[in-house]
Design an enzyme around this catalytic site. Structure first.
Site, PDB file in Angstrom:
ATOM      1  N   ASP A  15       0.838  -1.202   0.000  1.00  0.00           N
ATOM      2  CA  ASP A  15       0.000   0.000   0.000  1.00  0.00           C
ATOM      3  C   ASP A  15       0.869   1.247   0.000  1.00  0.00           C
ATOM      4  O   ASP A  15       2.049   1.208   0.346  1.00  0.00           O
ATOM      5  CB  ASP A  15      -0.882   0.018   1.265  1.00  0.00           C
ATOM      6  CG  ASP A  15      -1.963  -1.050   1.204  1.00  0.00           C
ATOM      7  OD1 ASP A  15      -2.526  -1.366   2.264  1.00  0.00           O
ATOM      8  OD2 ASP A  15      -2.234  -1.559   0.102  1.00  0.00           O
TER       9      ASP A  15
ATOM     10  N   TYR B  96       6.960  -8.965   7.718  1.00  0.00           N
ATOM     11  CA  TYR B  96       6.472  -7.629   8.035  1.00  0.00           C
ATOM     12  C   TYR B  96       6.804  -7.230   9.453  1.00  0.00           C
ATOM     13  O   TYR B  96       7.064  -8.078  10.310  1.00  0.00           O
ATOM     14  CB  TYR B  96       4.941  -7.570   7.898  1.00  0.00           C
ATOM     15  CG  TYR B  96       4.427  -7.952   6.548  1.00  0.00           C
ATOM     16  CD1 TYR B  96       4.168  -9.289   6.246  1.00  0.00           C
ATOM     17  CD2 TYR B  96       4.184  -6.996   5.570  1.00  0.00           C
ATOM     18  CE1 TYR B  96       3.687  -9.648   4.996  1.00  0.00           C
ATOM     19  CE2 TYR B  96       3.697  -7.362   4.322  1.00  0.00           C
ATOM     20  CZ  TYR B  96       3.465  -8.686   4.047  1.00  0.00           C
ATOM     21  OH  TYR B  96       2.990  -9.042   2.815  1.00  0.00           O
TER      22      TYR B  96
ATOM     23  N   TYR C 232      -3.541 -10.309   3.870  1.00  0.00           N
ATOM     24  CA  TYR C 232      -3.787  -8.913   4.203  1.00  0.00           C
ATOM     25  C   TYR C 232      -3.407  -8.712   5.668  1.00  0.00           C
ATOM     26  O   TYR C 232      -4.095  -9.169   6.570  1.00  0.00           O
ATOM     27  CB  TYR C 232      -5.263  -8.566   3.993  1.00  0.00           C
ATOM     28  CG  TYR C 232      -5.657  -8.435   2.541  1.00  0.00           C
ATOM     29  CD1 TYR C 232      -6.128  -9.534   1.827  1.00  0.00           C
ATOM     30  CD2 TYR C 232      -5.561  -7.216   1.889  1.00  0.00           C
ATOM     31  CE1 TYR C 232      -6.486  -9.407   0.493  1.00  0.00           C
ATOM     32  CE2 TYR C 232      -5.933  -7.077   0.559  1.00  0.00           C
ATOM     33  CZ  TYR C 232      -6.388  -8.183  -0.128  1.00  0.00           C
ATOM     34  OH  TYR C 232      -6.741  -8.050  -1.446  1.00  0.00           O
TER      35      TYR C 232
END
Lengths: 193, 549
Positions: free
Chosen positions: B366, B434, B507
């Site tokens: 994003d 992440y 996600y």
């Protein structure tokens, strides 16, 4: 473990890891005490007090992409009944809303509902109440978790206890928006803190 | 030697005006041996048949092709066309039989003046292509006298484009009707001379095609002029001939043309042969009647050259939370202040002097998510690059990009087409790592760290996140969280750093805040409280390729 020809790449790796760590760790004093919730960050919250019937307060969370999440506002009568919500039934109107399967990017098979079409029936010990769409549009999804876990409405009606997701056409949204109010106005209306 | 041939003009009411002339000067550039060799080959040809072909408008180059006279013809590229006609002229007018049958009128016109060279008509088979006669891109008629001159024109176009090249591939595209023309001439010859003793030896059913003949003429002088080799290459020089007016003479062939995609020339051969054969049997057919439709204009020639796309790959890091991966514009307004695509591609393309670029990355993040750590693999495809960047140039590009601070590239290098496959594979299969800043609604306990750490290869189910539900199918996707680790933050009890490694396509934001319970399990449900995500960074895209060696 640093032998001759590896030492340079190992060294680089260490430097990179240190740099990464520096980038990742935030300065905590810059973080808010209580951050905005995901709902507050990503949606604009509207309310429909006394929707069709008195006391039937509903909310509409509208995402930037146009989708609307429908649910029971804090002062909905069902949530005030003793014992709270005990059951949720999507089998209202002509067919069971929890049975619809919407497929594809174009959202085929989605039912087109009016703003006052019934979505589900919420039952408490004493009563049952009809929850309606609020927004005219295609019904993409109902929260079928409510069937097995109706108590979600008591604990988190504003989040995990949402009722449905509707996709209105831009023109239809504008029409209904005019009759909705914002969170501040809703609080004042219902004399909430 | 050539001067001995007399020039003559054959004119006749029904026949095309033919001209076989020769300058009385010796040829400018050598090839005398070639001419001699040609003469030897031509001597074996049937004079009457050759004269016949000339009279129906076939050019000397096509006559040589049809009769299999080649080799020497293609090896000397400065032979003038007039020389070729002269050689044929010798054959015809030294033939006793022809001389006997030629009227005095045909001989009455003699040209002694070298100035009045009348151009031969446009070939009824090759439409002037092998005669090096064409309309250029400004619609001006151009006549080249020899292969060398045509090669020079092509060479000029290539040099103007300014590609840095070592070799080239040569392509020719010609109007399909040329094959039909040739078939029609073949059938005419077969029906008229098929029973002659020389026919089957001299007039073979297969011969060098117009396309191949042109290549034979042009490739070597072109290679010499550009001082490079002709060999399979990513750099293509292409001659595209088109003819607006030449339409197919038969409805049959038209049908074939419409229903099939065809390469001009070869493929049509067998189909047209069959169709014309069939029609030949049918008396009422008109298609094989000669004279062939008179050609008043040559083809239009478009000379183009281009390099096939080159690929420059590497890994990128994104330090900004206001830069999208690809250009993102809604209602004429740009979202974010820049895009990775434009920063990288927009720097690479001009350094390669390419026409266009395309940006491909192994996955995406994003706009508000930073891409850190080892970086995300990407490929920039540059179309028609004039230069393939050297290592030094690549370093310059890297430096230039890195100076902008928002984006950084690593391991930049020119990759072959295999880089493409590597990338696609990386997108689907690989794991991603992440780091997220997470807030929970109660203080963090040591137990939480242990619980989270203990979860390995955990399956979660994600309904299509609401934020993309408007453009993606409503599905429930199962994903795997490979491992997680909580890193406490010194000054906070409710904020922490969550490190996690997940399957591609997960996600992350929704896994933390739960997306109204539509992603389950989620951090909140695991820790038994509310959880929010403040920031997300990608710290590793695990892919073997695209690394520094």
């Amino acid at each position: 473990m640093m032998n001759g020809h590896n030492s340079e790449s190992d060294h680089t790796k260490i430097l990179e890891d240190e740099e990464l760590q520096r980038l990742l760790v935030p300065d905590v004093c810059h973080l808010p005490l209580t951050p905005p919730s995901a709902v507050d960050s990503n949606f604009v919250c509207y309310f429909a007090p006394d929707f069709i019937k008195p006391g039937h307060d509903q909310y509409v969370y509208r995402h930037a992409n146009g989708l609307c999440v429908i649910g029971l506002a804090p002062m909905h009568v069902a949530l005030q009944d003793k014992g709270g919500v005990t059951a949720v039934d999507f089998n209202v109107g002509k067919f069971d809303r929890s049975g619809i399967k919407v497929t594809g990017k174009r959202k085929r098979n989605a039912q087109h509902f009016e703003h006052n079409t019934a979505l589900c029936k919420v039952c408490t010990n004493d009563n049952s109440y009809i929850v309606r769409c609020c927004v005219k549009g295609s019904l993409l999804e109902v929260n079928d978790r409510l069937i097995k876990q109706p108590k979600l409405l008591n604990t988190s009606a504003n989040r995990e206890g949402y009722i449905a997701i509707i996709m209105p056409k831009p023109a239809d949204w504008l029409k209904i928006k005019a009759s909705l109010i914002g969170p501040e106005d809703y609080k004042n209306l219902r004399a909430l803190s | 030697m050539l001067n001995e041939v007399e020039s003559a003009e054959v004119s006749n009411g029904d026949e095309e005006a033919q001209m076989i002339s020769v300058s009385e000067e010796p040829p400018i550039t050598a090839g005398d041996e070639v001419i001699q060799a040609l003469r030897e080959g031509v001597r074996l040809l049937p004079p009457q048949a050759v004269k016949d072909l000339l009279s129906i408008g076939v050019c000397v180059q096509c006559i040589f092709r049809l009769f299999g006279v080649h080799g020497h013809n293609y090896s000397c590229f400065s032979i003038l066309q007039s020389n070729l006609y002269a050689v044929l002229g010798e054959l015809i007018y030294l033939d006793k039989q022809i001389l006997d049958n030629t009227s005095p009128k045909e001989y009455s016109i003699r040209h002694s003046s070298k100035d009045s060279e009348i151009e031969p008509p446009i070939c009824s088979i090759c439409l002037g292509i092998l005669q090096f006669f064409y309309y250029d891109d400004k619609e001006q008629p151009v006549r080249k006298n020899c292969p060398h001159d045509l090669a020079a024109s092509i060479s000029e176009v290539v040099k103007t484009e300014g590609h840095q090249i070592d070799n080239f591939s040569f392509e020719v595209s010609i109007p399909p009707i040329i094959v039909e023309n040739e078939q029609a001439v073949r059938f005419y010859m077969e029906s008229k001379y098929g029973s002659e003793p020389w026919f089957h030896n001299t007039f073979r059913p297969e011969c060098i095609s117009v396309k191949d003949a042109l290549k034979l003429y042009v490739v070597t002088p072109l290679a010499m002029s550009l001082d490079i080799q002709s060999s399979p290459s990513s750099f293509h020089v292409r001659l595209t001939y088109s003819h607006a007016k030449a339409s197919s003479r038969t409805n049959f062939s038209e049908g074939i043309q419409d229903s099939k995609r065809r390469k001009a020339g070869e493929k049509m051969c067998s189909d047209t042969k069959k169709s014309l054969h069939g029609l030949l049997e049918d008396e009422s057919s008109e298609c094989c009647k000669l004279p062939l439709e008179k050609v008043s204009q040559p083809c239009s020639l478009s000379i183009t050259c281009y390099r096939k796309p080159i690929y420059i790959g590497g890994r990128y890091l994104k330090y900004s939370r206001n830069v999208s991966q690809t250009r993102w514009i809604i209602d004429d307004e740009r979202m974010g202040e820049a895009s990775v695509e434009e920063i990288i591609g927009g720097t690479i393309r001009p350094m390669c002097r390419g026409d266009n670029y395309k940006f491909h990355a192994a996955g995406r993040e994003d706009i508000d998510v930073r891409m850190l750590g080892s970086g995300r693999p990407f490929l920039v495809e540059v179309q028609n690059a004039r230069i393939v960047p050297s290592e030094v140039a690549i370093n310059d590009i890297e430096e230039k990009i890195n100076n902008c601070k928002k984006v950084r590239v690593k391991s930049l290098k020119v990759v072959g087409t295999h880089g493409w496959a590597l990338m696609r594979e990386g997108e689907m299969e690989k794991q991603k790592q992440y780091a997220a800043i997470v807030w929970i609604s109660r203080p963090l306990e040591d137990e939480d760290l242990q619980n989270i750490c203990a979860l390995k290869e955990m399956k979660i189910s994600q309904k299509t996140p609401i934020r993309v539900l408007h453009r993606r199918s409503p599905l429930e996707r199962e994903k795997i969280i490979h491992w997680m680790k909580i890193e406490r933050l010194a000054e906070s009890s409710q904020y922490f750093l969550l490190h996690l490694c997940t399957q591609a396509g997960t996600y992350i934001k929704e896994f933390v805040h739960g997306d109204l319970g539509r992603t389950y399990p989620n951090i909140g449900s695991i820790l038994g409280c509310m959880a929010e995500i403040l920031q997300l960074d990608v710290t590793d895209v695990k892919m073997d390729g695209f690394n520094t060696d």
